[in-house]
Design a protein around this motif. Sequence first.
Motif, PDB file in Angstrom:
ATOM      1  N   GLY A  54     118.401 115.052 -50.892  1.00  0.00           N
ATOM      2  CA  GLY A  54     118.292 113.602 -50.828  1.00  0.00           C
ATOM      3  C   GLY A  54     119.612 112.868 -50.844  1.00  0.00           C
ATOM      4  O   GLY A  54     119.642 111.644 -50.969  1.00  0.00           O
ATOM      5  N   MET A  55     120.722 113.598 -50.699  1.00  0.00           N
ATOM      6  CA  MET A  55     122.025 112.923 -50.692  1.00  0.00           C
ATOM      7  C   MET A  55     122.131 112.002 -49.482  1.00  0.00           C
ATOM      8  O   MET A  55     121.596 112.287 -48.413  1.00  0.00           O
ATOM      9  N   SER A  56     122.858 110.919 -49.664  1.00  0.00           N
ATOM     10  CA  SER A  56     123.091 109.983 -48.566  1.00  0.00           C
ATOM     11  C   SER A  56     124.226 110.489 -47.681  1.00  0.00           C
ATOM     12  O   SER A  56     124.971 111.405 -48.053  1.00  0.00           O
ATOM     13  N   ASN A  57     124.375 109.848 -46.532  1.00  0.00           N
ATOM     14  CA  ASN A  57     125.464 110.158 -45.618  1.00  0.00           C
ATOM     15  C   ASN A  57     126.815 110.040 -46.327  1.00  0.00           C
ATOM     16  O   ASN A  57     127.670 110.918 -46.209  1.00  0.00           O
ATOM     17  N   LEU A  74     127.395 114.629 -37.527  1.00  0.00           N
ATOM     18  CA  LEU A  74     126.899 115.954 -37.897  1.00  0.00           C
ATOM     19  C   LEU A  74     125.430 115.890 -38.296  1.00  0.00           C
ATOM     20  O   LEU A  74     124.624 116.725 -37.858  1.00  0.00           O
ATOM     21  N   LEU A  75     125.057 114.914 -39.114  1.00  0.00           N
ATOM     22  CA  LEU A  75     123.655 114.799 -39.540  1.00  0.00           C
ATOM     23  C   LEU A  75     122.726 114.562 -38.353  1.00  0.00           C
ATOM     24  O   LEU A  75     121.620 115.107 -38.314  1.00  0.00           O
ATOM     25  N   GLN A  76     123.172 113.778 -37.398  1.00  0.00           N
ATOM     26  CA  GLN A  76     122.351 113.559 -36.200  1.00  0.00           C
ATOM     27  C   GLN A  76     122.130 114.868 -35.453  1.00  0.00           C
ATOM     28  O   GLN A  76     121.016 115.163 -35.014  1.00  0.00           O
ATOM     29  N   ALA A  77     123.192 115.684 -35.339  1.00  0.00           N
ATOM     30  CA  ALA A  77     123.069 116.987 -34.671  1.00  0.00           C
ATOM     31  C   ALA A  77     122.177 117.930 -35.472  1.00  0.00           C
ATOM     32  O   ALA A  77     121.327 118.632 -34.894  1.00  0.00           O
ATOM     33  N   ALA A  91     114.174 103.370 -47.300  1.00  0.00           N
ATOM     34  CA  ALA A  91     113.255 102.798 -48.279  1.00  0.00           C
ATOM     35  C   ALA A  91     113.931 101.637 -49.005  1.00  0.00           C
ATOM     36  O   ALA A  91     113.302 100.632 -49.308  1.00  0.00           O
ATOM     37  N   VAL A  92     115.229 101.791 -49.273  1.00  0.00           N
ATOM     38  CA  VAL A  92     116.010 100.759 -49.957  1.00  0.00           C
ATOM     39  C   VAL A  92     117.375 100.682 -49.271  1.00  0.00           C
ATOM     40  O   VAL A  92     117.999 101.702 -49.035  1.00  0.00           O
ATOM     41  N   GLY A  93     117.825  99.491 -48.976  1.00  0.00           N
ATOM     42  CA  GLY A  93     119.143  99.324 -48.363  1.00  0.00           C
ATOM     43  C   GLY A  93     119.233 100.016 -47.017  1.00  0.00           C
ATOM     44  O   GLY A  93     118.317  99.941 -46.203  1.00  0.00           O
ATOM     45  N   LYS A  94     120.361 100.726 -46.816  1.00  0.00           N
ATOM     46  CA  LYS A  94     120.582 101.427 -45.542  1.00  0.00           C
ATOM     47  C   LYS A  94     120.606 102.943 -45.703  1.00  0.00           C
ATOM     48  O   LYS A  94     120.856 103.657 -44.757  1.00  0.00           O
ATOM     49  N   VAL A  95     120.354 103.437 -46.910  1.00  0.00           N
ATOM     50  CA  VAL A  95     120.471 104.866 -47.193  1.00  0.00           C
ATOM     51  C   VAL A  95     119.310 105.643 -46.583  1.00  0.00           C
ATOM     52  O   VAL A  95     118.146 105.320 -46.801  1.00  0.00           O
ATOM     53  N   LEU A  96     119.657 106.673 -45.801  1.00  0.00           N
ATOM     54  CA  LEU A  96     118.659 107.583 -45.228  1.00  0.00           C
ATOM     55  C   LEU A  96     118.885 108.966 -45.845  1.00  0.00           C
ATOM     56  O   LEU A  96     119.664 109.762 -45.338  1.00  0.00           O
ATOM     57  N   PRO A  97     118.234 109.250 -46.982  1.00  0.00           N
ATOM     58  CA  PRO A  97     118.476 110.537 -47.653  1.00  0.00           C
ATOM     59  C   PRO A  97     118.018 111.714 -46.795  1.00  0.00           C
ATOM     60  O   PRO A  97     116.934 111.695 -46.208  1.00  0.00           O
ATOM     61  N   ALA A  98     118.864 112.726 -46.730  1.00  0.00           N
ATOM     62  CA  ALA A  98     118.580 113.900 -45.906  1.00  0.00           C
ATOM     63  C   ALA A  98     117.971 115.017 -46.752  1.00  0.00           C
ATOM     64  O   ALA A  98     118.261 115.150 -47.936  1.00  0.00           O
TER      65      ALA A  98
END
Length: 171
Positions: A54-57, A74-77, A91-98
Motif C-alpha cells: 500500500g505504499m504511495s508513489n 516504473l509503476l505504470q509499467a 480514496a483520499v487526496g491523490k495517493v494511489l497505493p500499490a
Amino acid sequence: MSQKRAGIELDTSLGYLLKEASTALRIAMEEVLRPLGMTVTHYSCLELLAQRPGMSNSELARGAFVTRQSMNVLLQALERDGYVTRPAEAAVGKVLPAQLTPRGRERLKEASAAVRAVESRMLGDMGEAEQAEAFRLLQGMIRSLRDGRDGRDGRDGREGSRESEGNGRNG
C-alpha cells in the motif's frame, strides 16, 4: 616550499571505498536481475511493496532512491505487466497505493533469491559477528550523515553546512 595537496586521498578515503562497494553491489545485482527482465529499481519497488503493502508513489520513490517521476513511470509499467495493481481513483487526496499481484510475488521470489546470492557473495568470509559489526557501523555512518553532522564546528569562520540550510538547523 612544498605544496600540500588539498584533495581527498582516494586510497584511504572511507567514503570513496563505500561508493566503490555500492557500485560493485549495484553492478552485481544488475547482472543477476537482467536475465529476469528487471533492474535494481524494479526489484527494489517489488521488495518494498512485499514488505510494506500500500505504499504511495512518493514513499516507493524514497525507498528506491529515485525521483517520484521515475517511480511513476516504473509503476505504470509494472501495472501494465501485471506485477502490481493500483486503484483507478484515490480514496483520499491523490495517493494511489500499490499492491503486488500474485504474478508480482512470483517474480519477486525469483529476484530475491538472485539478490540473496549476490549478498552472500559480497559478505564472503565474514562471520556473523563481523557482519553485525559492519551493519552497526554502516547504520552509524548513515545516522551521522542524516543528522547533518558534517565535521564543521563553526570555529573556522564558515557558516552552517548546505545540509542544514533546509532542515531548520543552524550549522
